[in-house]
Design an enzyme around this catalytic site. Structure first.
Site, PDB file in Angstrom:
ATOM      1  CD  GLU A  33      37.964  44.873  44.546  1.00  0.00           C
ATOM      2  OE1 GLU A  33      38.742  44.971  43.640  1.00  0.00           O
ATOM      3  OE2 GLU A  33      36.954  44.180  44.612  1.00  0.00           O
ATOM      4  CE1 TYR A 116      37.377  47.063  39.756  1.00  0.00           C
ATOM      5  CE2 TYR A 116      39.582  46.819  40.963  1.00  0.00           C
ATOM      6  CZ  TYR A 116      38.532  46.428  40.584  1.00  0.00           C
ATOM      7  OH  TYR A 116      37.998  45.051  40.823  1.00  0.00           O
ATOM      8  CG  ASP A 134      37.388  45.377  36.218  1.00  0.00           C
ATOM      9  OD1 ASP A 134      36.309  45.601  35.332  1.00  0.00           O
ATOM     10  OD2 ASP A 134      37.706  44.544  36.706  1.00  0.00           O
TER      11      ASP A 134
END
Length: 347
Positions: A33, A116, A134
């Site tokens: 991520e 996020y 996102d």
């Protein structure tokens, strides 16, 4: 519920085969991520594989030198991500005994992690129903529901987060989050979305009202700043050069660079040698030549760097203590890495 069911059904038929989707290990999910912030999957994949091979556990990453981490990150850009990753790895290894925080509220406290990333890790690794938002999610939701609130406004950020949170499948939040991100990346693309084959085509507001091209809406961008860099590439007779680490909070903190003279315009040979900083660096005569005959424009998110590489040939220089043979060991910005691929110091 119908939206999430349709979305997850599409995902199970079309999802991308990605290595971080084959694990529930929060460390690997965190790595992926962080790497995919501001980075396309195709670009980040090799970096992820290299990182997980070199640093298979959070302890391995924590023990590494920052310069090693930055070197491995070289080319991905946004280097603060790598520094924050390394900082948090050391925190998890020492303060948390290697145990990754397992709730959104704890995960978001880690350096470099926002809403996020915390939502993604919490939902995928720990099954917590926290919706991700996102660029892909903004695009899907704004088009499907016909929402023209600017996605980069305070109102828009709040509105889309609440909407996504209301839609999430609480029984399988990680799958839902990955589904909507893949849907935005593969189906509801920024340009030329695949509307003819879309499972939402009959209920998508943007498609019905011909708004695909204008949604999502973004507020006006920040004005680009132009900067003019002159790198002084030192070549001594004993094959040494000068590199120094960038300090402070600007771009490329912790990376290495050649001596830099920044001006407010593109300078000529004469202007450069007449500058005070050049005279300070090289009080004696040198042989100076411009390496790149065409201007190099290196584009960052909010600034463009107009760059010239000047080769400075000199017999010796006290501060030149780095061998050209070892220069590849140092983490450098991709702008300098590209120069080093072309430059042959022995020619």
């Amino acid at each position: 519920m119908k939206f999430s069911n349709t979305l997850i059904y599409w995902y199970l038929q079309n999802k991308r085969d990605l290595p971080w989707r084959k694990t529930n290990n929060p460390y690997f999910i965190w790595l992926s991520e962080i790497m995919l912030q501001q980075t396309r999957v195709a670009q980040g994949l090799d970096y992820y594989l290299n990182f997980t091979t070199t640093f298979p556990t959070v302890f391995d990453l924590a023990k590494a030198k920052e310069s090693t981490v930055l070197k491995m990150w070289q080319g991905l850009g946004y280097y603060s991500r790598a520094r924050n990753l390394h900082y948090s790895a050391k925190l998890i290894a020492t303060d948390f005994n290697g145990q990754f925080p397992n709730t959104y509220k704890e995960i978001i406290k880690l350096k470099g992690i926002g809403d996020y990333t915390a939502s993604a890790i919490a939902s995928i690794a720990f099954n917590e129903p926290t919706a991700v938002v996102d660029g892909n999610v903004y695009r899907v939701l704004s088009r499907y529901f016909g929402i023209d609130t600017p996605i980069n406004s305070s109102k828009g950020i709040k509105e889309f987060k609440e909407l996504a949170q209301g839609l999430i499948d609480k029984a399988q939040p990680g799958t839902f989050n990955q589904a909507i991100m893949d849907f935005g990346a593969m189906q509801c693309k920024p340009k030329k979305p695949l509307c003819m084959f879309c499972p939402f085509s009959e209920s998508c507001v943007a498609l019905q009202k011909n708004l695909i091209a204008v949604l999502p809406v973004k507020e006006k961008k920040v004005t680009l700043k132009k900067r003019y860099f002159n790198y002084l590439v030192v070549k001594t007779k004993d094959e040494k050069t000068v590199l120094s680490e960038r300090k402070g909070k600007g771009i490329w903190q912790g990376l290495y660079q050649f001596p830099l003279i920044e001006e407010n315009h593109m300078v000529t040979h004469e202007e450069l040698v007449a500058s005070e900083k050049f005279k300070e660096l090289f009080p004696n005569d040198v042989l100076l030549s411009l390496f790149n005959k065409k201007n190099i424009v290196h584009k960052l998110s909010h600034q463009h760097l107009y760059t010239q590489f000047w080769v400075v040939e000199i017999d010796s220089l006290p501060i030149a203590n780095i061998s050209w043979k070892k220069i590849e060991e140092y983490p450098v910005p991709v702008l300098i890495a590209n120069f080093l691929k072309e430059f042959k110091p022995n020619e």
